[in-house]
Design a protein around this motif. Sequence first.
Motif, short mmCIF file in Angstrom:
data_model
loop_
_atom_site.label_atom_id
_atom_site.label_comp_id
_atom_site.label_asym_id
_atom_site.label_seq_id
_atom_site.Cartn_x
_atom_site.Cartn_y
_atom_site.Cartn_z
N SER A 70 -10.66 -9.56 -18.65
CA SER A 70 -9.76 -10.36 -17.81
C SER A 70 -10.55 -11.35 -16.96
O SER A 70 -10.16 -12.51 -16.82
N ILE B 150 -4.84 -7.22 -20.57
CA ILE B 150 -5.84 -8.30 -20.48
C ILE B 150 -5.15 -9.66 -20.41
O ILE B 150 -5.53 -10.52 -19.61
N LEU C 230 -3.53 -10.08 -16.83
CA LEU C 230 -4.53 -10.24 -15.77
C LEU C 230 -5.31 -11.56 -15.93
O LEU C 230 -5.70 -12.17 -14.94
N SER C 231 -5.52 -11.99 -17.18
CA SER C 231 -6.24 -13.26 -17.40
C SER C 231 -5.40 -14.44 -16.95
O SER C 231 -5.90 -15.36 -16.31
N THR D 225 -8.60 -8.83 -9.38
CA THR D 225 -8.36 -8.52 -10.79
C THR D 225 -8.70 -7.07 -11.10
O THR D 225 -7.93 -6.36 -11.76
#
Lengths: 222, 255
Positions: free
Chosen positions: A31, A95, A98-99, A159
Amino acid sequence: MHYTWQFGVLWEYAPYLAKGVWYTLKISFWSIFWATIIGVLLASVQISKSKALRTAAIVYIDLFRTIPLVCLLIWIHYVLPILARTELTPVQSAILALSLNGGALASEAFRGGMEAIPHTQKQAAFSLGFSQLGTLRHVIIPQAIFATLPPLTNVYITTIKNVTITMIVAVPEVMFRAQELMVQTFRPLELYTGAAIIYVALIVVFSYGMRLLEKIRKWDPI
Amino acid sequence: MERGAVLGAESFVTVRNLTKKFGDNVILENISFDVEKGKVLVLCGPSGCGKSTLLRCINGLEQIAGGEIRVDGDRIQGASTGDLLKARLKIGMVFQSYNLFPHMTTLKNIILAPIQILKQDKKEAVENALKLLDMVDLREKADAYPSSLSGGQRQRVAIARALAMKPQLMLFDEPTAALDPEMKDEVLNVIQRLRTEEHMTMILVTHEIHFVKDTADQVMMIADREIVETADSKTFFENPKEERTKQFLRIITKE
């Protein structure tokens, strides 16, 4: 209060929790990696001349930093696969969410870092014959990296902490496993405290690493 | 003689009918003048009169609304990005706030552009930089970062950095305005030597009267968007024609 703490339960299930740490690390790493790439791209686009690109970047940032992460995660995991006729594993959904979210936050950190470099630095570089790109490469970015590190550290820490949220799509990270074990052992206090300690420890180590990175700088701003 | 225009056979800098606006605000209007090769022109005027802006227009850091600027025959206004970058190679600039690159040592500040832009090899660039540091008397500071230098030292490094590109014209934008009296002299001496030893063509914005008297060939007074008066420095200080100039001189000599 007559509660008898029995932290032994943590030792007993340590290997099981440790496997959760592996998921936390994996999701955090990817992420942060993608958030950084998205962030750099968005920040570069925001200082570009094309108004269309700038607007697109602003729309992205405002969209992904305003959607609550839980909504985004659930939408990606349960809605997106229907629309896109595909399937996402919990880890992939985590992922992705969060990215997208981290990218919006990171781009603001990068933009802040670049804007922290005085305009006069650009003028000096131009007067020496540097182009826009040469100025970015030799003068602005090498300075901006360091101005960006403290706010970027905050984004990365957020994050890592947000990985706990991915338990709602059944990612077997630390928090998810603590809850699983709690159902079996009826030891919520020890297990949730233990999960918190694990996250705190991870983040302390991470921030220490980021501080070391800040110290690479041999020069002082003037 | 036409007001403001210094007509010479060997004009190195030519400015014709320059108009500069910020939005709807007219900063400079109908400015015309020439600077001959090897001559020193000083721009004077009350703060906010646009003299620093004029200086930045000459190397294309500011867009102009109308008129023409040529340096050694090269057009500055309306030039393509590539042509402007080429034209700028003939022009060095020194700023009031020095604008050294804080992330590089003194030496790297000086060799960066010669290596990246002029494609000099590193050895040649370093040799040349050390010579320039000798000239500004700062060789021992070659490996120091700008943050550890005094203001006067920073400004001398900034001059060396500009000279490393072997410019034919130097622009100085209030180079000593932020310095203590002692440091002013360090910097002014270097500029003086550029005139006497290198016969460098220069345009300066400065209020250092003694320096201007000794160094300038021409002094140009700018106020209310236009050139009030241009004269050789002796006439300018001893026998100014315009009331606006006299008033300005009264104020700065009081300081």
